[in-house]
Design an enzyme around this catalytic site. Structure first.
Site, PDB file in Angstrom:
ATOM      1  N   SER A 109       0.737  -1.371  -0.490  1.00  0.00           N
ATOM      2  CA  SER A 109      -0.276  -0.053   0.315  1.00  0.00           C
ATOM      3  C   SER A 109       0.933   1.435  -0.331  1.00  0.00           C
ATOM      4  O   SER A 109       1.644   1.726  -0.613  1.00  0.00           O
ATOM      5  CB  SER A 109      -0.904   0.065   1.359  1.00  0.00           C
ATOM      6  OG  SER A 109      -1.861   1.319   1.367  1.00  0.00           O
ATOM      7  N   ASP A 234      -9.824  -5.826  -3.161  1.00  0.00           N
ATOM      8  CA  ASP A 234      -9.171  -5.630  -2.151  1.00  0.00           C
ATOM      9  C   ASP A 234     -10.448  -3.964  -1.967  1.00  0.00           C
ATOM     10  O   ASP A 234     -10.655  -3.606  -3.439  1.00  0.00           O
ATOM     11  CB  ASP A 234      -8.535  -4.535  -2.577  1.00  0.00           C
ATOM     12  CG  ASP A 234      -7.440  -3.578  -1.966  1.00  0.00           C
ATOM     13  OD1 ASP A 234      -8.352  -3.028  -1.088  1.00  0.00           O
ATOM     14  OD2 ASP A 234      -6.297  -3.410  -1.853  1.00  0.00           O
ATOM     15  N   HIS A 262      -7.254  -6.234   0.578  1.00  0.00           N
ATOM     16  CA  HIS A 262      -6.561  -5.023   1.322  1.00  0.00           C
ATOM     17  C   HIS A 262      -5.322  -5.650   1.148  1.00  0.00           C
ATOM     18  O   HIS A 262      -4.211  -5.250   2.012  1.00  0.00           O
ATOM     19  CB  HIS A 262      -6.280  -4.363   1.630  1.00  0.00           C
ATOM     20  CG  HIS A 262      -5.958  -2.522   1.576  1.00  0.00           C
ATOM     21  ND1 HIS A 262      -5.624  -2.403   0.343  1.00  0.00           N
ATOM     22  CD2 HIS A 262      -4.936  -2.311   2.287  1.00  0.00           C
ATOM     23  CE1 HIS A 262      -4.115  -1.939  -0.032  1.00  0.00           C
ATOM     24  NE2 HIS A 262      -3.833  -1.256   1.991  1.00  0.00           N
TER      25      HIS A 262
END
Length: 282
Positions: A109, A234, A262
């Protein structure tokens, strides 16, 4: 005669397949050195399953807390105002590697930014970089400018992400995930026990690291092989937004985890571990 030739062909193909299989097993059996970097809100603890699985396979692995996160309390979140400061634990780890040591960096991320920053500084120490649903800024881009403009507006509008502002600051000093929403956005395919653990340990992330523009050169940053792992379930950073970031700065190869939310380190740890090892040996 034809039957004999056919048998020899079958034997030859069998031997070739066996040799290829042995070669692949030997390649994936070599010890790799992984460095795992967390994303927004998370810290080194989020990799606990991956660390265990990689070590069981005989690999070296380090999961690091970036500045102000986890046990790294060298500064408070509001005191971190640059990527260099935020990424210092990663930079220090790479600096302390032995003369012939190299690592595979793995970033999740938001970690796409500190990962890219480290790649520019220490290209000779990094064999590959693996971006796991991570933002992939190119030269003269920031974390935010590399993302689809709707990405963060959507999260703020939906109350998933809160920007924290101090009275004496023009910009937000940090960003926090709202605990009421993390199960449905970050852990929608993850075990409840991991989601509950995360809810008790999530921390704010310094905001300035998301708006700082990176200087990334062809000679250094782009000399490192980059790979991307998409997470297809996600909800925080949906596949269409991942594709947008990928298009901005295409990697060498893209892999897809079709059943992962995620947080693949919780929802699909074995598959993620296998993918990391596979990519490291390419």
């Amino acid at each position: 005669m034809m039957a004999l030739q056919w048998r020899w062909t079958v034997v030859t193909l069998s031997v070739m397949l066996l040799l290829v299989s042995i070669h692949l097993q030997e390649g994936e059996g070599r010890q790799q050195h992984f460095v795992l970097i967390h994303g927004l809100g998370h810290v080194a603890w989020c990799w606990y399953k991956i660390v265990t699985l990689l070590k069981q396979k005989g690999h070296r692995v380090a999961a690091l807390d970036l500045t102000s996160n986890g046990i790294n309390r060298a500064a408070s979140t509001d005191q971190v105002n640059s990527i260099a400061h935020y990424a210092e634990p990663l930079l220090e780890y790479i600096r302390n590697l032995g003369n012939n040591e190299k690592v595979t960096l793995v970033g999740h991320s938001l970690a796409g930014c500190p990962l890219s920053y480290a790649m520019e500084l220490y290209p000779s120490k990094i064999t590959k970089a693996i971006f796991v649903a991570a933002f992939t800024p190119r030269n003269n881009q920031s974390f935010l400018s590399s993302a689809n403009p709707k990405s963060f507006a959507r999260l703020v509008e939906n109350g998933v992400l809160v920007l924290n502002v101090k009275a004496d600051s023009e910009l937000p000093t940090s960003a926090s995930l709202v605990l009421d929403h993390v199960k449905s956005y970050l852990y929608n395919e993850s075990p409840d026990e991991d989601a509950n653990l995360a809810q008790s340990l999530l921390t704010p992330t310094p905001f300035p690291v998301s708006v700082e523009f990176l200087k990334l050169s062809e000679e250094r940053y782009e000399s490192i092989r980059r790979f991307y792992i998409m997470l297809m379930k996600d909800r925080l950073f949906p596949p269409e937004y991942q594709e947008y970031s990928i298009a901005q700065n295409p990697p060498e190869k893209i892999f897809k985890m079709h059943a992962s939310d995620h947080s693949p380190f919780f929802s699909q740890p074995q598959q993620l571990c296998n993918l990391l090892v596979h990519i490291a040996t390419l």
